[in-house]
Each structure stands twice: as structure tokens, then as C-alpha cells.
Write an enzyme that holds these catalytic residues in place. Structure first.
Site, short mmCIF file in Angstrom:
data_model
loop_
_atom_site.label_atom_id
_atom_site.label_comp_id
_atom_site.label_asym_id
_atom_site.label_seq_id
_atom_site.Cartn_x
_atom_site.Cartn_y
_atom_site.Cartn_z
N TYR A 130 0.86 -1.19 0.00
CA TYR A 130 0.00 0.00 0.00
C TYR A 130 0.89 1.24 0.00
O TYR A 130 1.88 1.31 0.73
CB TYR A 130 -0.88 0.01 1.26
CG TYR A 130 -1.75 1.23 1.42
CD1 TYR A 130 -2.80 1.49 0.54
CD2 TYR A 130 -1.53 2.12 2.47
CE1 TYR A 130 -3.62 2.60 0.70
CE2 TYR A 130 -2.36 3.24 2.64
CZ TYR A 130 -3.39 3.48 1.75
OH TYR A 130 -4.20 4.58 1.92
N ASP A 143 9.18 3.02 -0.05
CA ASP A 143 8.11 3.67 0.69
C ASP A 143 8.33 3.32 2.16
O ASP A 143 7.96 2.25 2.62
CB ASP A 143 6.75 3.21 0.20
CG ASP A 143 5.60 3.88 0.95
OD1 ASP A 143 5.87 4.54 1.97
OD2 ASP A 143 4.45 3.73 0.53
N LYS A 183 4.05 9.12 9.04
CA LYS A 183 3.87 8.51 10.37
C LYS A 183 4.88 9.04 11.41
O LYS A 183 4.72 10.16 11.87
CB LYS A 183 3.85 6.98 10.23
CG LYS A 183 2.66 6.61 9.32
CD LYS A 183 2.27 5.18 9.21
CE LYS A 183 0.95 5.08 8.43
NZ LYS A 183 0.94 4.26 7.26
C1 LIG Z 1 0.28 4.77 5.82
C2 LIG Z 1 1.02 4.52 4.58
C3 LIG Z 1 0.96 5.39 3.47
C4 LIG Z 1 -0.02 6.55 3.42
O1 LIG Z 1 0.25 7.50 4.38
P1 LIG Z 1 -0.95 8.51 4.79
O2 LIG Z 1 -0.30 9.44 5.73
O3 LIG Z 1 -2.01 7.64 5.40
O4 LIG Z 1 -1.40 9.16 3.54
C5 LIG Z 1 1.79 5.16 2.41
N1 LIG Z 1 2.64 4.13 2.40
C6 LIG Z 1 2.73 3.26 3.43
C7 LIG Z 1 3.72 2.17 3.37
C8 LIG Z 1 1.90 3.42 4.54
O5 LIG Z 1 1.96 2.53 5.53
#
Ligand SMILES: *Cc1c(COP(=O)(O)O)cnc(C)c1O
Length: 446
Positions: free
Chosen positions: A146, A241, A269
């Protein structure tokens, strides 16, 4: 005795009329575990307190930002002090500079970075930079990873979408998704085949270096390095990511933890200390393309918000000062080891607990369906969505609710990972594993 949830139920009945499904982010609605979500009133350390006065030991931790637990005093003080000087300037200020300097000093492959307001924005922007740098359009992603909710990457994209009839979101133009190629995890030959067919058109490969949005799916040792070599052979950039893994697996994230350096990296995060912050960064030659120094446009009204920069700085400085990584990892392994020892005794179900640093994921299967335990770096790991037992999605909800009723808040989804913070001491881990054993028994009786 069942806990009372009257106030939560009343709030949820009201909420169903306003935001779609009653929530502002889908997994909060408890649809993947059933029942009514509990409404949180406050949180402190390792605990959540709901509006009915129930306390929960929290292993969801706002989905990852809270590596020091809820309401960390250093971070809360930084927020209060920043607010006393104003909440947003929309102008150049030194707070974002200090945070950016700290990150680029500590993480050598991030020579320049730009702050945005979410992980999604960070990914969107990194992809734009990769496309501009290579003059290519296609992006290769992995099924089960994701990367936020940008159109082009909502293709086989993990937990929020898992289990639904349509793997892709409605409202995503076919043309947008057409530039996205999807490979299976744990299968480098498939990636080689995609490169053989489309290599000259692929701008970037994007991966969660420790995939953690469709269960926790650690890849075999050496996989990321081979992926990097393959991407570079075809002139594609490698994007990590690190929205979950950044500052969590190590200060330098999964790149440091696994020893593989990406071309571009995205953060979110933890980087905001519990406030909305995202970032993307990489080598200067790539990042210098971004406006106003280059012609890749990206902007944000609240980007580099002074309060969020102050909390991010407080969090990252505290991480450097305490370096809690070894302790967090040991505690998480202890949790996994205890869970599986218990599960072996209760044996009404097969329990796998996979961990990477302070991330853990409990995966359930029918008793007898699998032999042996899967602790930590055991050989029988689950490395791709296809390897997740079919029974897990049915077995998880009753376990989730049995634990919720005992005062333990796991992620309300079979596909989301758990987090351990520095506020989770040995007593927290022991209390959880004891309750887990009791929950297994109570499910078996029902
Ligand atoms: C949470 C997450 C996102 C998206 O971040 P948001 O702040 O919710 O937009 C993208 N990539 C990864 C791996 C994530 O865990």
C-alpha cells in the site's frame, strides 16, 4: 463480563449520518472485524481510554506514528511551545530547516527532502520526480503493498481493500492505472519478466521494504538488493516507501536495517511525532528538479507546519538520544515467542506471529493446518498475500473482539500490523500474552 459501549454506540449511530460509513478513514469503522467501533476519548503511554471509561492496552498506536506511545511528554511539550508562537506561517521558517538538516545529516542517501502533509502526498510526489528524472511513465509496484490513496497506485494495494470484491477503487480512470505494473512479492523472476517486457518504459519500482499493509510480509534476505540491481540495470529508480518503516526499523529505516540504499524515499507517520507530516527525498540531482529549483511542481498550504515540525523534531531527536531500537525489537520478539508458546498449549488454532523490528502480525489458521511455529526469522515465513491462510480472515475477528473485551486494542483488521512502543514495558507484553491465551480458550468454548 462484557464491557459497556453505550456512549460509543450512540456516537457511531450519529456518525453514520455524516462521514461515509461513520469514519474519516475506512479501517476505523471495524468493518473487517464486525461490531461497532469504540470512540476514543484520550490516550496516554501504552493506553487508550474510550468514551465509556474503558481502558485498552493499545497495539494499533494510531497505525505507526507513536513510537514513544501516546502523549509523550517531550513531544507534547514541543507542540505546546510551538503553538504559543503561532499555528501556521505559510512562509519560510527555521523549524522545518532544523528537521530537514537533522534527517539529511543522519541519513546519507537523503541529500535533499521536501515536507508534505501525509504519506500519500510523499509517494505521489516521489513518483512525479521519478517520472521527470527518467522521462518514463510506468511504475512497477507489488501486490499487497500500500502506498497511500493516489489513483495510480490503488491497484492490488493492501489491507483497506483486501477482502473486498473489487481489488481496485472505483473512480480510478483506467488510463491512470494503465501505467501501473503489478508484480507478486517474493518472486524476483516475475519482476525480471516484467522488466524484460517493459524495461525501457519503467520510471521506478516502488516497494514497502518490509511490506506491512497486507499482513507483515518480510522478504527473504538479499531480495531488496537484487531488486535494486535489477531496477538499475534497466535505468529505473528504486523508491522505498518508508512511511511505516522509516525511523522505526532503525533511524535510517528499512534502508539502514537491510543495508540497501534507494534512489528516492518517502516518509510519514513517525516523522511528524503524531502530527500530519510526510516527506520525500533522495539525491540532490533528483530532488533539485522540484519547484522552485526545478520544473516538477509540488506545493502545500500547510506544508512544514510549525507545530508538526516541532513535534517531528522532538520525536526524531528523542530517537537519536535514546536509540530504542534494540530494546523495541527484543520486546517484540518476546511477544511473538510468548504468543506462540501459549498457542501451542491451547492448540485450538494455529498461530503464527511474524515480526520485523517493532512490527508484529498475528496470523491465524485452523489447528493442524500447519505444523511448527513461525517465530521471527523462522524458515516458514509468510512472504506474500497468496501465502496467507484462507481461514485467517474468519478466525481473526472473534479473537480481536475477545481481546477488546479484555482491554486490549489490536488493529481492527486481519491485515493490519501491530506496533510496539517504548511505553510497552515487559509487564504490558506479559499482560497481553496472558489475555491472548485466555481469549483463545474463550473462543474455543463458544
Ligand atoms: C500509511 C502509509 C501510506 C499513506 O500515508 P498517509 O499518511 O495515510 O497518507 C503510504 N505508504 C505506506 C507504506 C503506509 O503505511
Amino acid at each position: 463480563m462484557k464491557r459497556k459501549h453505550e456512549q460509543s454506540a450512540a456516537l457511531f449511530a450519529r456518525a453514520l449520518k455524516v462521514p461515509p460509513g461513520g469514519v474519516h478513514s475506512p479501517v476505523r469503522a471495524f468493518r473487517q472485524v464486525g461490531g461497532t467501533p469504540v470512540f476514543i476519548d484520550s490516550a496516554d503511554g501504552a493506553y487508550l481510554f474510550d468514551v465509556d471509561g474503558n481502558r485498552y492496552l493499545d497495539f494499533c498506536l494510531s497505525w505507526g506514528p507513536l513510537i514513544f506511545g501516546h502523549n509523550d511528554p517531550d513531544i507534547a511539550d514541543a507542540a505546546k511551545s510551538a503553538i504559543s508562537r503561532g499555528t501556521s506561517f505559510g512562509a519560510a521558517e527555521a523549524g522545518s530547516l532544523e528537521l530537514a538538516e537533522l534527517i539529511t545529516r543522519e541519513i546519507p542517501w537523503v541529500e535533499q527532502l521536501r515536507f508534505v502533509n501525509s504519506g500519500t502526498e510523499g509517494v505521489m510526489s516521489a513518483i512525479r520526480v521519478a517520472r521527470a528524472a527518467t522521462g518514463r511513465d510506468k511504475i512497477l509496484k507489488f501486490a499487497g503493498c500500500y502506498h497511500g490513496h493516489m489513483d495510480g497506485l490503488l491497484v492490488q494495494a493492501g489491507s483497506g481493500l483486501a477482502g473486498q470484491a473489487i481489488p481496485d477503487s472505483a473512480g480510478v480512470p483506467a488510463g491512470t492505472a494503465a501505467d501501473t505494473l503489478v508484480a507478486p512479492l517474493d518472486h524476483l523472476a516475475a519482476v525480471e519478466n516484467i522488466f524484460a517486457a517493459h524495461g525501457s518504459k519503467i520510471a521506478a519500482v516502488i516497494i514497502e521494504p518490509a511490506p506491512a499493509n497486507h499482513g507483515l510480509l518480510p522478504q527473504r534476505e538479499g531480495y531488496l538488493a537484487e531488486l535494486a540491481t535489477l531496477a538499475r540495470k534497466h535505468g529505473a529508480l528504486l523508491i522505498f516507501d518508508e512511511v511505516i518503516t522509516g525511523f522505526r526499523l532503525a533511524f535510517g529505516g528499512a534502508a539502514e536495517y537491510f543495508g540497501v540504499v534507494p534512489d528516492l524515499v518517502t516518509y510519514g507517520k513517525i516523522i511528524g511525532g503524531g502530527f500530519p507530516v510526510g516527506a520525500y527525498g533522495g539525491r540532490t540531482e533528483l530532488m533539485a528538479q522540484v519547484a522552485p529549483s526545478g520544473d516538477v511542481y509540488q506545493a502545500g498550504t500547510l506544508s512544514g507546519n510549525p507545530v508538526a515540525m516541532a513535534t517531528g523534531l522532538a520525536a526524531l531527536k528523542k530517537l537519536l538520544r535514546l536509540s530504542p531500537y534494540a530494546v523495541l525489537e527484543a520486546r517484540t520478539r518476546e511477544l511473538a515467542t510468548q504468543l506462540q508458546a501459549l498457542a501451542a498449549r491451547h492448540s485450538n488454532m494455529h498461530v503464527t506471529c511474524q515480526t520485523v523490528a517493532s512490527l508484529f502480525w498475528i496470523c491465524l489458521d485452523d489447528a493442524g493446518a500447519r505444523a511448527g511455529n513461525n517465530v521471527g526469522d523462522n524458515a516458514r515465513r509468510i512472504c506474500s498475500p497468496a501465502q496467507i491462510p484462507g481461514a485467517h480472515a474468519q478466525l481473526y475477528p472473534p479473537l480481536f473482539h475477545a481481546l477488546l473485551d479484555k482491554g486490549f486494542y489490536l488493529p481492527p483488521s486481519p491485515w493490519e500490523v501491530g506496533f510496539v512502543s517504548t511505553a510497552h514495558d515487559k509487564l504490558c507484553i506479559d499482560a497481553f500474552t496472558t489475555a491472548f491465551g485466555a481469549a483463545l480458550e474463550s473462543i474455543a468454548r463458544e
